[in-house]
Design a protein around this motif. Structure first.
Motif, PDB file in Angstrom:
ATOM      1  N   GLY A   5       0.820  -1.210   0.000  1.00  0.00           N
ATOM      2  CA  GLY A   5       0.000   0.000   0.000  1.00  0.00           C
ATOM      3  C   GLY A   5       0.847   1.249   0.000  1.00  0.00           C
ATOM      4  O   GLY A   5       0.564   2.226  -0.684  1.00  0.00           O
ATOM      5  N   LEU A   6       1.951   1.243   0.775  1.00  0.00           N
ATOM      6  CA  LEU A   6       2.849   2.387   0.800  1.00  0.00           C
ATOM      7  C   LEU A   6       3.451   2.634  -0.567  1.00  0.00           C
ATOM      8  O   LEU A   6       3.523   3.757  -1.044  1.00  0.00           O
ATOM      9  CB  LEU A   6       3.986   2.132   1.808  1.00  0.00           C
ATOM     10  CG  LEU A   6       3.613   2.186   3.295  1.00  0.00           C
ATOM     11  CD1 LEU A   6       4.791   1.696   4.133  1.00  0.00           C
ATOM     12  CD2 LEU A   6       3.217   3.587   3.693  1.00  0.00           C
ATOM     13  N   ALA A   7       3.893   1.551  -1.207  1.00  0.00           N
ATOM     14  CA  ALA A   7       4.506   1.701  -2.525  1.00  0.00           C
ATOM     15  C   ALA A   7       3.504   2.249  -3.521  1.00  0.00           C
ATOM     16  O   ALA A   7       3.831   3.071  -4.370  1.00  0.00           O
ATOM     17  CB  ALA A   7       5.054   0.358  -3.004  1.00  0.00           C
ATOM     18  N   ALA A   8       2.247   1.781  -3.426  1.00  0.00           N
ATOM     19  CA  ALA A   8       1.222   2.257  -4.346  1.00  0.00           C
ATOM     20  C   ALA A   8       0.962   3.731  -4.145  1.00  0.00           C
ATOM     21  O   ALA A   8       0.780   4.482  -5.099  1.00  0.00           O
ATOM     22  CB  ALA A   8      -0.075   1.466  -4.130  1.00  0.00           C
ATOM     23  N   CYS A   9       0.988   4.203  -2.873  1.00  0.00           N
ATOM     24  CA  CYS A   9       0.762   5.622  -2.593  1.00  0.00           C
ATOM     25  C   CYS A   9       1.843   6.476  -3.227  1.00  0.00           C
ATOM     26  O   CYS A   9       1.598   7.601  -3.620  1.00  0.00           O
ATOM     27  CB  CYS A   9       0.744   5.867  -1.082  1.00  0.00           C
ATOM     28  SG  CYS A   9      -0.742   5.216  -0.284  1.00  0.00           S
ATOM     29  N   GLY A  31      22.970  -0.816 -12.026  1.00  0.00           N
ATOM     30  CA  GLY A  31      23.370  -1.992 -11.260  1.00  0.00           C
ATOM     31  C   GLY A  31      22.577  -2.249  -9.994  1.00  0.00           C
ATOM     32  O   GLY A  31      23.033  -2.993  -9.118  1.00  0.00           O
ATOM     33  N   TYR A  32      21.370  -1.656  -9.898  1.00  0.00           N
ATOM     34  CA  TYR A  32      20.578  -1.801  -8.680  1.00  0.00           C
ATOM     35  C   TYR A  32      19.207  -2.398  -8.962  1.00  0.00           C
ATOM     36  O   TYR A  32      18.601  -2.153 -10.004  1.00  0.00           O
ATOM     37  CB  TYR A  32      20.380  -0.431  -8.006  1.00  0.00           C
ATOM     38  CG  TYR A  32      21.670   0.215  -7.573  1.00  0.00           C
ATOM     39  CD1 TYR A  32      22.261  -0.130  -6.367  1.00  0.00           C
ATOM     40  CD2 TYR A  32      22.290   1.175  -8.378  1.00  0.00           C
ATOM     41  CE1 TYR A  32      23.447   0.464  -5.963  1.00  0.00           C
ATOM     42  CE2 TYR A  32      23.477   1.774  -7.987  1.00  0.00           C
ATOM     43  CZ  TYR A  32      24.052   1.412  -6.779  1.00  0.00           C
ATOM     44  OH  TYR A  32      25.232   1.996  -6.389  1.00  0.00           O
ATOM     45  N   ASP A  33      18.738  -3.172  -8.018  1.00  0.00           N
ATOM     46  CA  ASP A  33      17.367  -3.675  -8.000  1.00  0.00           C
ATOM     47  C   ASP A  33      16.683  -2.949  -6.838  1.00  0.00           C
ATOM     48  O   ASP A  33      16.861  -3.311  -5.673  1.00  0.00           O
ATOM     49  CB  ASP A  33      17.393  -5.184  -7.780  1.00  0.00           C
ATOM     50  CG  ASP A  33      16.005  -5.795  -7.718  1.00  0.00           C
ATOM     51  OD1 ASP A  33      15.026  -5.080  -7.970  1.00  0.00           O
ATOM     52  OD2 ASP A  33      15.912  -6.998  -7.392  1.00  0.00           O
ATOM     53  N   ALA A  34      15.939  -1.885  -7.150  1.00  0.00           N
ATOM     54  CA  ALA A  34      15.441  -0.973  -6.111  1.00  0.00           C
ATOM     55  C   ALA A  34      13.944  -1.112  -5.888  1.00  0.00           C
ATOM     56  O   ALA A  34      13.167  -1.207  -6.830  1.00  0.00           O
ATOM     57  CB  ALA A  34      15.774   0.470  -6.496  1.00  0.00           C
ATOM     58  N   SER A  35      13.555  -1.117  -4.614  1.00  0.00           N
ATOM     59  CA  SER A  35      12.160  -1.067  -4.210  1.00  0.00           C
ATOM     60  C   SER A  35      11.961   0.171  -3.347  1.00  0.00           C
ATOM     61  O   SER A  35      12.838   0.529  -2.550  1.00  0.00           O
ATOM     62  CB  SER A  35      11.770  -2.312  -3.409  1.00  0.00           C
ATOM     63  OG  SER A  35      11.961  -3.483  -4.173  1.00  0.00           O
ATOM     64  N   PHE A  36      10.799   0.797  -3.485  1.00  0.00           N
ATOM     65  CA  PHE A  36      10.518   2.046  -2.777  1.00  0.00           C
ATOM     66  C   PHE A  36       9.275   1.903  -1.902  1.00  0.00           C
ATOM     67  O   PHE A  36       8.303   1.261  -2.295  1.00  0.00           O
ATOM     68  CB  PHE A  36      10.294   3.194  -3.773  1.00  0.00           C
ATOM     69  CG  PHE A  36      11.504   3.587  -4.560  1.00  0.00           C
ATOM     70  CD1 PHE A  36      11.887   2.852  -5.683  1.00  0.00           C
ATOM     71  CD2 PHE A  36      12.252   4.680  -4.192  1.00  0.00           C
ATOM     72  CE1 PHE A  36      13.007   3.201  -6.410  1.00  0.00           C
ATOM     73  CE2 PHE A  36      13.371   5.054  -4.916  1.00  0.00           C
ATOM     74  CZ  PHE A  36      13.757   4.299  -6.030  1.00  0.00           C
ATOM     75  N   ALA A  37       9.328   2.513  -0.723  1.00  0.00           N
ATOM     76  CA  ALA A  37       8.153   2.622   0.149  1.00  0.00           C
ATOM     77  C   ALA A  37       8.109   4.037   0.697  1.00  0.00           C
ATOM     78  O   ALA A  37       9.145   4.632   0.997  1.00  0.00           O
ATOM     79  CB  ALA A  37       8.216   1.615   1.285  1.00  0.00           C
TER      80      ALA A  37
END
Length: 334
Positions: free
Chosen positions: A17-21, A76-82
């Motif tokens: 949910g945070l990522a979607a926001c 060179g990064y596999d990034a996820s955001f919250a």
């Protein structure tokens, strides 16, 4: 066991949910790269990035864009955001990233306190933590490096400027950011201490949570009360903008040589233009471009190099409407 599974599912749903926001594009069209981040990523460095809401302010939009431009598959990064403005939601996101096995947890904390437990969990899991933008109240052994602004110095630089104006009297509306954040504590603390030392009058002190509309309401309430004031000390540009909207509605003059001094922070380009046009008086810089510094730290850690400078303080300054130039607006405006 059922409770544990339910807790993990709840945490997972909160982070999604945070990522979607936060998945909305920035004002310059940078899309969300968080889809890169859930599975095995080969030689890619897996990072989980926890930030405040990118729509919080122009500063945060620029900060988020800088992070997304750096932490890409191409680099060179596999990034996820919250994203969240709430500490408990950020902590839940951090726990999920640690469970996912990120190599690095990059954190801009909503609040300075409450992080010890999750940072210890990261350490136990072999996840390196790098702070950016904001400091936290935690032992340095719990994170690898900190790339931050000196919020205390930002506030003191602004207060020193205000003191140098040598006003006959100081009646200040103090509009605060999100309470407990490093930016709020640093900028508020400097004004509180200086006002006490100099005998300045704080007419009204409230949080507008970085929001222009709330700031406008605060200033409007002071105007309606009939209390006199001649300084607005707003802890970011958006709140200063909201404050000015209330002044304009009441036909109260502001800026250089006018009835009310207007002070902001962050150095949005439009805010610096207000200084250049002498509608505002002061703007304190808060440098949002930390991504390249973070990437440098990560590469050193990847190469097993020693981090000799654990805390990197961003270079920042304050701008005065009587001395700012168009070049300053173009160079420092975000």
């Amino acid at each position: 066991m059922k409770k544990r599974i339910l807790a993990m599912l709840t945490a997972t749903m909160m982070v999604l949910g945070l990522a979607a926001c936060g998945a909305t594009d920035t004002k310059d069209g940078a899309g969300d790269t968080s889809a890169a981040g859930s599975g095995s990523s080969g030689d890619l460095i897996k990072v989980g990035i926890i930030n405040n809401d990118p729509n919080e302010s122009g500063y945060r939009t620029a900060n988020d864009k800088d992070m997304k431009n750096m932490f890409t598959k191409e680099n060179g990064y596999d990034a996820s955001f919250a994203y969240s403005l709430k500490n408990d939601e950020q902590i839940t996101a951090a726990q999920k990233f640690i469970q996912d096995g990120v190599d690095y947890l990059l954190l801009s904390a909503a609040d300075t306190s409450g992080w010890d437990s999750v940072l210890k969990d990261a350490q136990d899991a072999g996840t390196q933590v790098i702070l950016f933008d904001r400091v936290i109240d935690a032992d340095e052994s719990l994170y690898a490096a900190s790339i931050v602004s000196d919020m205390d110095k930002e506030g003191q630089t602004a207060c020193d400027w205000l003191k140098a104006q040598n006003l006959d009297e100081y009646n200040i509306i103090h509009i605060q950011g999100v309470m407990g954040s490093a930016a709020q504590k640093g900028r508020s603390g400097a004004l509180t201490d200086t006002a006490a030392a100099e005998g300045w009058n704080i007419v009204n002190e409230q949080t507008a949570e970085w929001n222009a509309e709330k700031a406008q309401q605060i200033v409007q309430s002071v105007i309606d009360s009939g209390e006199k004031f001649n300084v607005i000390y707003a802890e970011n540009d958006d709140m200063a903008k909201g404050a000015v909207a209330a002044l304009d509605k009441a036909n109260i003059s502001h800026g250089v040589g006018k009835d009310v001094i207007v002070m902001g922070f962050d150095c949005n380009k439009w805010a610096l233009q207000e200084l250049l046009d002498q509608n505002w008086n002061y703007d304190g810089q808060c440098n949002p471009f930390q991504a390249s510094y973070i990437a440098d730290v990560i590469q050193k850690l990847q190469n097993n190099e020693e981090i000799t400078e654990k805390t990197i303080i961003m270079d920042e300054k304050g701008f005065d409407a009587t001395t700012i130039t168009e070049d300053d607006v173009n160079k420092y405006g975000i």
